[in-house]
Design a protein around this motif. Structure first.
Motif, PDB file in Angstrom:
ATOM      1  N   ILE A 115      -1.487   4.705  -3.105  1.00  0.00           N
ATOM      2  CA  ILE A 115      -0.565   5.381  -4.033  1.00  0.00           C
ATOM      3  C   ILE A 115      -0.134   6.724  -3.458  1.00  0.00           C
ATOM      4  O   ILE A 115       1.057   7.087  -3.499  1.00  0.00           O
ATOM      5  CB  ILE A 115      -1.228   5.559  -5.412  1.00  0.00           C
ATOM      6  CG1 ILE A 115      -1.449   4.183  -6.060  1.00  0.00           C
ATOM      7  CG2 ILE A 115      -0.374   6.447  -6.314  1.00  0.00           C
ATOM      8  CD1 ILE A 115      -2.289   4.220  -7.319  1.00  0.00           C
ATOM      9  N   PHE A 116      -1.095   7.465  -2.906  1.00  0.00           N
ATOM     10  CA  PHE A 116      -0.774   8.759  -2.310  1.00  0.00           C
ATOM     11  C   PHE A 116       0.195   8.593  -1.139  1.00  0.00           C
ATOM     12  O   PHE A 116       1.186   9.327  -1.018  1.00  0.00           O
ATOM     13  CB  PHE A 116      -2.051   9.451  -1.846  1.00  0.00           C
ATOM     14  CG  PHE A 116      -1.825  10.774  -1.166  1.00  0.00           C
ATOM     15  CD1 PHE A 116      -1.334  11.861  -1.875  1.00  0.00           C
ATOM     16  CD2 PHE A 116      -2.092  10.940   0.187  1.00  0.00           C
ATOM     17  CE1 PHE A 116      -1.113  13.084  -1.252  1.00  0.00           C
ATOM     18  CE2 PHE A 116      -1.874  12.147   0.821  1.00  0.00           C
ATOM     19  CZ  PHE A 116      -1.379  13.226   0.092  1.00  0.00           C
ATOM     20  N   GLY A 118       2.227   6.082  -0.651  1.00  0.00           N
ATOM     21  CA  GLY A 118       3.508   5.613  -1.168  1.00  0.00           C
ATOM     22  C   GLY A 118       4.362   6.749  -1.689  1.00  0.00           C
ATOM     23  O   GLY A 118       5.578   6.779  -1.472  1.00  0.00           O
ATOM     24  N   ILE A 119       3.724   7.697  -2.364  1.00  0.00           N
ATOM     25  CA  ILE A 119       4.445   8.870  -2.868  1.00  0.00           C
ATOM     26  C   ILE A 119       4.974   9.709  -1.710  1.00  0.00           C
ATOM     27  O   ILE A 119       6.140  10.118  -1.696  1.00  0.00           O
ATOM     28  CB  ILE A 119       3.528   9.713  -3.776  1.00  0.00           C
ATOM     29  CG1 ILE A 119       3.197   8.939  -5.054  1.00  0.00           C
ATOM     30  CG2 ILE A 119       4.185  11.057  -4.117  1.00  0.00           C
ATOM     31  CD1 ILE A 119       2.159   9.595  -5.924  1.00  0.00           C
ATOM     32  N   MET A 120       4.114   9.950  -0.721  1.00  0.00           N
ATOM     33  CA  MET A 120       4.509  10.769   0.422  1.00  0.00           C
ATOM     34  C   MET A 120       5.603  10.096   1.251  1.00  0.00           C
ATOM     35  O   MET A 120       6.528  10.764   1.728  1.00  0.00           O
ATOM     36  CB  MET A 120       3.285  11.069   1.296  1.00  0.00           C
ATOM     37  CG  MET A 120       2.215  11.910   0.628  1.00  0.00           C
ATOM     38  SD  MET A 120       2.827  13.523   0.097  1.00  0.00           S
ATOM     39  CE  MET A 120       3.182  14.270   1.685  1.00  0.00           C
ATOM     40  N   SER A 122       7.895   8.011   0.196  1.00  0.00           N
ATOM     41  CA  SER A 122       9.161   8.088  -0.540  1.00  0.00           C
ATOM     42  C   SER A 122       9.743   9.496  -0.499  1.00  0.00           C
ATOM     43  O   SER A 122      10.953   9.677  -0.361  1.00  0.00           O
ATOM     44  CB  SER A 122       8.943   7.649  -1.992  1.00  0.00           C
ATOM     45  OG  SER A 122       8.517   6.299  -2.045  1.00  0.00           O
ATOM     46  N   LEU A 123       8.869  10.492  -0.596  1.00  0.00           N
ATOM     47  CA  LEU A 123       9.343  11.874  -0.523  1.00  0.00           C
ATOM     48  C   LEU A 123       9.878  12.218   0.865  1.00  0.00           C
ATOM     49  O   LEU A 123      10.707  13.117   1.000  1.00  0.00           O
ATOM     50  CB  LEU A 123       8.210  12.841  -0.890  1.00  0.00           C
ATOM     51  CG  LEU A 123       7.803  12.873  -2.371  1.00  0.00           C
ATOM     52  CD1 LEU A 123       6.613  13.800  -2.567  1.00  0.00           C
ATOM     53  CD2 LEU A 123       8.967  13.308  -3.250  1.00  0.00           C
ATOM     54  N   LEU A 154      11.395   7.516  -8.115  1.00  0.00           N
ATOM     55  CA  LEU A 154      10.177   6.992  -8.750  1.00  0.00           C
ATOM     56  C   LEU A 154      10.027   5.499  -8.495  1.00  0.00           C
ATOM     57  O   LEU A 154       8.921   5.001  -8.262  1.00  0.00           O
ATOM     58  CB  LEU A 154      10.215   7.262 -10.258  1.00  0.00           C
ATOM     59  CG  LEU A 154      10.054   8.727 -10.688  1.00  0.00           C
ATOM     60  CD1 LEU A 154      10.268   8.862 -12.193  1.00  0.00           C
ATOM     61  CD2 LEU A 154       8.681   9.254 -10.300  1.00  0.00           C
ATOM     62  N   MET A 157       8.742   5.086  -4.983  1.00  0.00           N
ATOM     63  CA  MET A 157       7.312   5.407  -4.926  1.00  0.00           C
ATOM     64  C   MET A 157       6.467   4.251  -5.444  1.00  0.00           C
ATOM     65  O   MET A 157       5.442   3.879  -4.846  1.00  0.00           O
ATOM     66  CB  MET A 157       7.016   6.659  -5.754  1.00  0.00           C
ATOM     67  CG  MET A 157       7.573   7.941  -5.181  1.00  0.00           C
ATOM     68  SD  MET A 157       7.236   9.340  -6.288  1.00  0.00           S
ATOM     69  CE  MET A 157       7.988  10.690  -5.367  1.00  0.00           C
ATOM     70  N   PHE A 158       6.908   3.671  -6.557  1.00  0.00           N
ATOM     71  CA  PHE A 158       6.147   2.593  -7.193  1.00  0.00           C
ATOM     72  C   PHE A 158       6.102   1.349  -6.309  1.00  0.00           C
ATOM     73  O   PHE A 158       5.019   0.782  -6.062  1.00  0.00           O
ATOM     74  CB  PHE A 158       6.775   2.261  -8.555  1.00  0.00           C
ATOM     75  CG  PHE A 158       6.057   1.194  -9.316  1.00  0.00           C
ATOM     76  CD1 PHE A 158       4.854   1.463  -9.933  1.00  0.00           C
ATOM     77  CD2 PHE A 158       6.593  -0.082  -9.423  1.00  0.00           C
ATOM     78  CE1 PHE A 158       4.174   0.473 -10.640  1.00  0.00           C
ATOM     79  CE2 PHE A 158       5.922  -1.071 -10.126  1.00  0.00           C
ATOM     80  CZ  PHE A 158       4.720  -0.799 -10.739  1.00  0.00           C
ATOM     81  N   THR A 160       6.751   1.071  -3.047  1.00  0.00           N
ATOM     82  CA  THR A 160       6.068   1.346  -1.790  1.00  0.00           C
ATOM     83  C   THR A 160       4.556   1.359  -1.982  1.00  0.00           C
ATOM     84  O   THR A 160       3.808   0.823  -1.155  1.00  0.00           O
ATOM     85  CB  THR A 160       6.522   2.701  -1.212  1.00  0.00           C
ATOM     86  OG1 THR A 160       7.936   2.697  -1.050  1.00  0.00           O
ATOM     87  CG2 THR A 160       5.862   2.959   0.145  1.00  0.00           C
ATOM     88  N   SER A 161       4.092   1.944  -3.072  1.00  0.00           N
ATOM     89  CA  SER A 161       2.661   1.976  -3.361  1.00  0.00           C
ATOM     90  C   SER A 161       2.107   0.569  -3.549  1.00  0.00           C
ATOM     91  O   SER A 161       1.013   0.248  -3.057  1.00  0.00           O
ATOM     92  CB  SER A 161       2.388   2.814  -4.613  1.00  0.00           C
ATOM     93  OG  SER A 161       2.774   4.154  -4.424  1.00  0.00           O
TER      94      SER A 161
END
Length: 244
Positions: A115-116, A118-120, A122-123, A154, A157-158, A160-161
């Motif tokens: 999850i971490f 995936g967030i990174m 996407s950012l 968002l 992120m979802f 990709t995670s």
């Protein structure tokens, strides 16, 4: 007695999960390196189109965080396989109650890191746009589609995670197989390469099965497959000795 055992298992798994988040934090450096490499390669553009008429020529380059995501997938695959090996299992014996609590904490650890990451990842798409704006200048930027809406960010992120969680389950299963028999170090890459070369059409069908679905169905499919793979890893790991 059953409820006491369940609480004991949950407590042991949670304590070990916290231990791994703190003790294995160095593995996140690999994620930063992988994503930095993906970002670096993305700076050259992923696709290029040229248009020309008379003495005028225009080249359009497309930029996205796709390479960052690909590098992140490889990172989580290797990380998951790594924590399944003997050296990492031996580190945790002061806290492990049993094999199941060890596997559950590993699953929680990998999902958290997925999850971490995936967030990174996407950012990084936002960062890539900012870098492109200042490096190439506003005159070289086509602003249509340049900005990412919060909803799309968002969503990225979802998704990709979820993909990273699935790849972590694949890597964890591969690492468990290698622990069962070292010959899988050779067998797994050969079978994977052979499948990718010979059965490309089936790979496309698998891709379509998962990604050509609504978001709720897509989520259920990926999570179900990840849980299945983690479950197989748990069953296989029961054949391993508690400590060699």
């Amino acid at each position: 007695m059953m409820s006491l055992r369940e609480v004991s298992l949950q407590s042991a798994a949670f304590k070990q999960y916290i231990y791994k988040i703190k003790g294995y934090s160095n593995l996140v450096y690999g994620m930063f390196i992988a994503q930095a490499l993906g970002l670096l390669f993305s700076m050259g553009g992923l696709m290029s189109r040229a248009f020309g008429r008379n003495n005028l020529s225009i080249t359009v380059k497309s930029y996205s965080a796709d390479l960052v995501i690909v590098f992140s997938l490889f990172w989580i695959l290797i990380t998951a396989a790594t924590i399944a090996n003997k050296s990492y299992r031996n580190i945790e014996f002061s806290l492990v109650a049993n094999r199941l609590s060890s596997n559950l904490s590993n699953m929680g650890f990998l999902m958290t890191f997925s999850i971490f990451a995936g967030i990174m990842a996407s950012l990084s798409g936002v960062l890539l746009r900012i870098l492109g704006y200042f490096i190439f200048g506003p005159a070289q930027v086509l602003f249509e589609g340049f900005l990412i809406s919060p909803i799309n960010l968002l969503f990225g992120m979802f998704v990709t995670s979820l993909c990273l969680i699935l790849f972590s389950a694949i890597g964890y299963l591969g690492g468990t197989l290698v622990e069962l028999h070292k010959s899988f170090v050779i067998i797994i890459p050969i079978l994977t390469a052979g499948f990718l070369k010979v059965y490309v059409q089936y790979l496309m069908k698998i891709y379509a099965y998962f990604f050509e679905s609504s978001l709720p169905v897509f989520t259920l499919k990926l999570l179900a497959l990840a849980i299945l793979l983690f479950g197989i890893s748990i069953l296989l790991s029961n054949r391993l000795e508690v400590r060699k």
